[in-house]
Structures are given as C-alpha cells and as structure tokens.
Design a protein around this motif. Sequence first.
Motif, PDB file in Angstrom:
ATOM      1  N   GLU A 209       0.412  -0.945   0.596  1.00  0.00           N
ATOM      2  CA  GLU A 209      -0.306  -0.106   0.120  1.00  0.00           C
ATOM      3  C   GLU A 209       0.867   1.532  -0.072  1.00  0.00           C
ATOM      4  O   GLU A 209       1.828   1.032   0.493  1.00  0.00           O
ATOM      5  CB  GLU A 209      -0.860   0.125   1.138  1.00  0.00           C
ATOM      6  N   THR A 210       0.523   2.874  -0.334  1.00  0.00           N
ATOM      7  CA  THR A 210       1.086   3.322  -0.659  1.00  0.00           C
ATOM      8  C   THR A 210      -0.030   5.226  -0.836  1.00  0.00           C
ATOM      9  O   THR A 210      -1.070   4.187  -1.469  1.00  0.00           O
ATOM     10  CB  THR A 210       2.248   3.211  -1.774  1.00  0.00           C
ATOM     11  N   GLU A 211       0.219   5.825  -0.560  1.00  0.00           N
ATOM     12  CA  GLU A 211      -0.095   6.898  -0.685  1.00  0.00           C
ATOM     13  C   GLU A 211       0.057   7.568  -1.812  1.00  0.00           C
ATOM     14  O   GLU A 211       1.370   8.146  -1.719  1.00  0.00           O
ATOM     15  CB  GLU A 211      -0.733   7.754   0.383  1.00  0.00           C
ATOM     16  N   MET A 212      -0.490   8.412  -2.878  1.00  0.00           N
ATOM     17  CA  MET A 212      -0.373   8.854  -3.924  1.00  0.00           C
ATOM     18  C   MET A 212      -1.276   9.990  -3.895  1.00  0.00           C
ATOM     19  O   MET A 212      -2.157  10.396  -4.513  1.00  0.00           O
ATOM     20  CB  MET A 212       0.145   7.903  -5.314  1.00  0.00           C
ATOM     21  N   ASN A 213      -0.611  11.337  -3.512  1.00  0.00           N
ATOM     22  CA  ASN A 213      -1.774  13.196  -3.845  1.00  0.00           C
ATOM     23  C   ASN A 213      -2.243  12.354  -3.242  1.00  0.00           C
ATOM     24  O   ASN A 213      -4.165  12.957  -3.801  1.00  0.00           O
ATOM     25  CB  ASN A 213      -1.933  13.089  -5.397  1.00  0.00           C
ATOM     26  N   GLY A 214      -2.419  12.100  -2.058  1.00  0.00           N
ATOM     27  CA  GLY A 214      -3.625  12.195  -0.714  1.00  0.00           C
ATOM     28  C   GLY A 214      -4.979  10.820  -0.886  1.00  0.00           C
ATOM     29  O   GLY A 214      -5.497  10.946  -0.557  1.00  0.00           O
ATOM     30  N   HIS A 215      -4.091  10.235  -2.563  1.00  0.00           N
ATOM     31  CA  HIS A 215      -5.156   8.809  -2.394  1.00  0.00           C
ATOM     32  C   HIS A 215      -4.570   7.409  -2.361  1.00  0.00           C
ATOM     33  O   HIS A 215      -3.676   7.126  -2.284  1.00  0.00           O
ATOM     34  CB  HIS A 215      -5.706   8.640  -3.976  1.00  0.00           C
ATOM     35  N   LYS A 216      -4.794   7.021  -1.705  1.00  0.00           N
ATOM     36  CA  LYS A 216      -4.360   4.990  -0.986  1.00  0.00           C
ATOM     37  C   LYS A 216      -4.370   4.173  -2.720  1.00  0.00           C
ATOM     38  O   LYS A 216      -5.396   4.279  -3.396  1.00  0.00           O
ATOM     39  CB  LYS A 216      -4.920   4.816  -0.001  1.00  0.00           C
TER      40      LYS A 216
END
Length: 138
Positions: free
Chosen positions: A16-23
């Motif tokens: 899991e990661t967060e990109m631009n505030g999205h999971k």
Amino acid sequence: MKSTLDLNWTGKMSFETEMNGHKVILDADPSVGGEDKGVRPKPLMLLSLAGCTAMDVISILRKMRVDVDDFNVRVEADMTEEHPKHYTKMHVIYTFKGKDLPKDKIEKAVSLSDEKYCGVSAVYRKALELTHEIRLED
C-alpha cells in the motif's frame, strides 16, 4: 526535482502507498500467493501512459478552443513470455467523439503530447516501441 514514494507491505503479496492523498493498493493474483486486493504493478504502466497523454491532449485542445463530446484513450501492449516479463510495444488509440471535429487540431494536440509534453511517453520510447492512432467519430 526529486520525487519519492514509500510502499508498505501489508501482508502476503499486498502493498500500500499514498499518492497525492489517495491510497493505492497493489496485490498479486491468488495463483502466486496474493489475495487480489489491488492492482498489479505492470498494468499501472499502461495507466501512467494513458493518463499522461490524455491530460495533455485535453489541456491542449482546450487552449485551441476545441470541444469534444467524448474522449477515450486505449493502450494496447505486447509483453514477453519469458522472465523478466516486460512490455515490448505499446500502441495508443485516441478516440474522439463530436460533430465537425477539426482533424488538424486533434492531430496537432496528440503530436504535441507524444513528442513534447508527456514525460511517460518520453521514458517509454527509450525502452519499447511506442505507436499511436487517432479515431474520430460523430
């Protein structure tokens, strides 16, 4: 300019990661130990190309004052059978819908994205064959 990304293991084959505030969740197919909780990494390469060029094209067309009723970008890719499995070719199909669409401006917008603005295209072109076509529909 430097970019960073943290990818955290969440068990089995899931990350899991967060990109631009999205999971964003990555996972593998159950046949290789995953639980199918998320997308696979390689298809995200297709999404990256489609998203990059689509945003360019729409932005350029807006500046040209060209309105389209509908727009779709499809990326078709060929992958090797042997490991390391990787894409060898990507073909981008741009489909525009609308009345009396100016073919010359649409071709110009696609060319500008492909040759100048889309950073994903620039990188991919160094590693694989990259082609495109434009379809205009009423």
